[in-house]
Design a protein around this motif. Structure first.
Motif, PDB file in Angstrom:
ATOM      1  N   GLU A 100      -0.155  22.007 134.409  1.00  0.00           N
ATOM      2  CA  GLU A 100       0.513  23.210 133.914  1.00  0.00           C
ATOM      3  C   GLU A 100      -0.425  24.091 133.102  1.00  0.00           C
ATOM      4  N   ALA A 101      -1.353  23.484 132.382  1.00  0.00           N
ATOM      5  CA  ALA A 101      -2.295  24.267 131.578  1.00  0.00           C
ATOM      6  C   ALA A 101      -3.216  25.091 132.479  1.00  0.00           C
ATOM      7  N   ILE A 102      -3.707  24.480 133.544  1.00  0.00           N
ATOM      8  CA  ILE A 102      -4.554  25.195 134.499  1.00  0.00           C
ATOM      9  C   ILE A 102      -3.768  26.322 135.160  1.00  0.00           C
ATOM     10  N   ALA A 103      -2.527  26.026 135.553  1.00  0.00           N
ATOM     11  CA  ALA A 103      -1.690  27.035 136.207  1.00  0.00           C
ATOM     12  C   ALA A 103      -1.415  28.217 135.282  1.00  0.00           C
ATOM     13  N   ARG A 104      -1.159  27.928 134.010  1.00  0.00           N
ATOM     14  CA  ARG A 104      -0.904  29.006 133.039  1.00  0.00           C
ATOM     15  C   ARG A 104      -2.139  29.865 132.836  1.00  0.00           C
ATOM     16  N   ARG A 105      -3.295  29.233 132.784  1.00  0.00           N
ATOM     17  CA  ARG A 105      -4.526  29.997 132.584  1.00  0.00           C
ATOM     18  C   ARG A 105      -4.783  30.938 133.748  1.00  0.00           C
ATOM     19  N   LEU A 106      -4.592  30.449 134.970  1.00  0.00           N
ATOM     20  CA  LEU A 106      -4.791  31.316 136.132  1.00  0.00           C
ATOM     21  C   LEU A 106      -3.776  32.444 136.132  1.00  0.00           C
ATOM     22  N   LYS A 107      -2.545  32.140 135.798  1.00  0.00           N
ATOM     23  CA  LYS A 107      -1.507  33.170 135.763  1.00  0.00           C
ATOM     24  C   LYS A 107      -1.849  34.249 134.742  1.00  0.00           C
TER      25      LYS A 107
END
Length: 209
Positions: A100-107
């Motif tokens: 989720e942290a990686i996904a949030r950063r990309l978003k």
């Protein structure tokens, strides 16, 4: 006998505006010429930084699609709008990212780029108005907009110092974003490789052969 030429009749009945005075635009005073070059340089700096950031999403797509660079370039170029490219990035991220942290950063990176895209598109789709002295005074956005149920066209914005500072601030943000995307790419790659190892039972992908 009527000496009126058919061309004169067409002009008299035309809905076209009067042509502008081209001389002030071609030869403004020295002070206005310096300001014009400042405007050109500011817009050029913004567009350059924006374009460099858009190109980085080729690498994001390459990692998310688990493909090589030529293939990602072909996909990037075939999707001939920025909106389509970002939509593909977002959809692949939802399908591929488990952290989720990686996904949030990309978003967040995509959102920051989209914020600059709004200003870049506004400048690229505007008509720049010039007064009788040759000064570029404002922009008219050549795009249809709908506000509160009403259709608007040619929204006017002054091209003053405040607007130029807005462009400069966006260009600075694009510089920071460029560095942030480069920093994020190796982390995205590590995450996706870890996912593949988990899917293969902890073995390197080549061990499946």
């Amino acid at each position: 006998m009527d000496d009126t030429h058919p061309h004169d009749i067409a002009v008299a009945d035309s809905n076209l505006p009067d042509p502008p005075s081209f001389e002030p635009f071609s030869a403004p005073t020295r002070g206005l010429q310096e300001r014009r070059m400042r405007i050109f340089a500011t817009i050029g700096n913004l567009v350059l930084n924006w374009s460099n950031n858009e190109s980085l999403f080729v690498h994001v797509l390459m990692l998310l699609m688990e493909t090589d660079h030529p293939t990602s370039v072909i996909v990037f170029g075939t999707l001939n709008t920025t909106r389509a490219r970002l939509d593909l990035v977002n959809r692949l991220a939802k399908a591929k990212l488990r952290d989720e942290a990686i996904a949030r950063r990309l978003k967040l990176l995509v959102k920051r780029f989209e914020a600059a895209t709004k200003l870049r598109n506004e400048l690229n789709h505007s008509m720049f108005a010039v007064d009788q002295l040759g000064e570029i005074t404002h922009t008219n956005l050549m795009r249809i907009e709908e506000k509160r149920g009403r259709i608007c066209f040619g929204r006017e914005r002054p091209l003053d110092d405040r607007r130029l500072e807005e462009m400069n601030e966006t260009a600075r943000e694009m510089t920071e974003l460029n560095r942030d995307i480069w920093q994020f790419l190796p982390e995205l790659e590590r995450h996706l490789r870890a996912n593949r190892r988990k899917d293969s039972g902890g073995r390197p992908p080549s061990a499946d052969k």
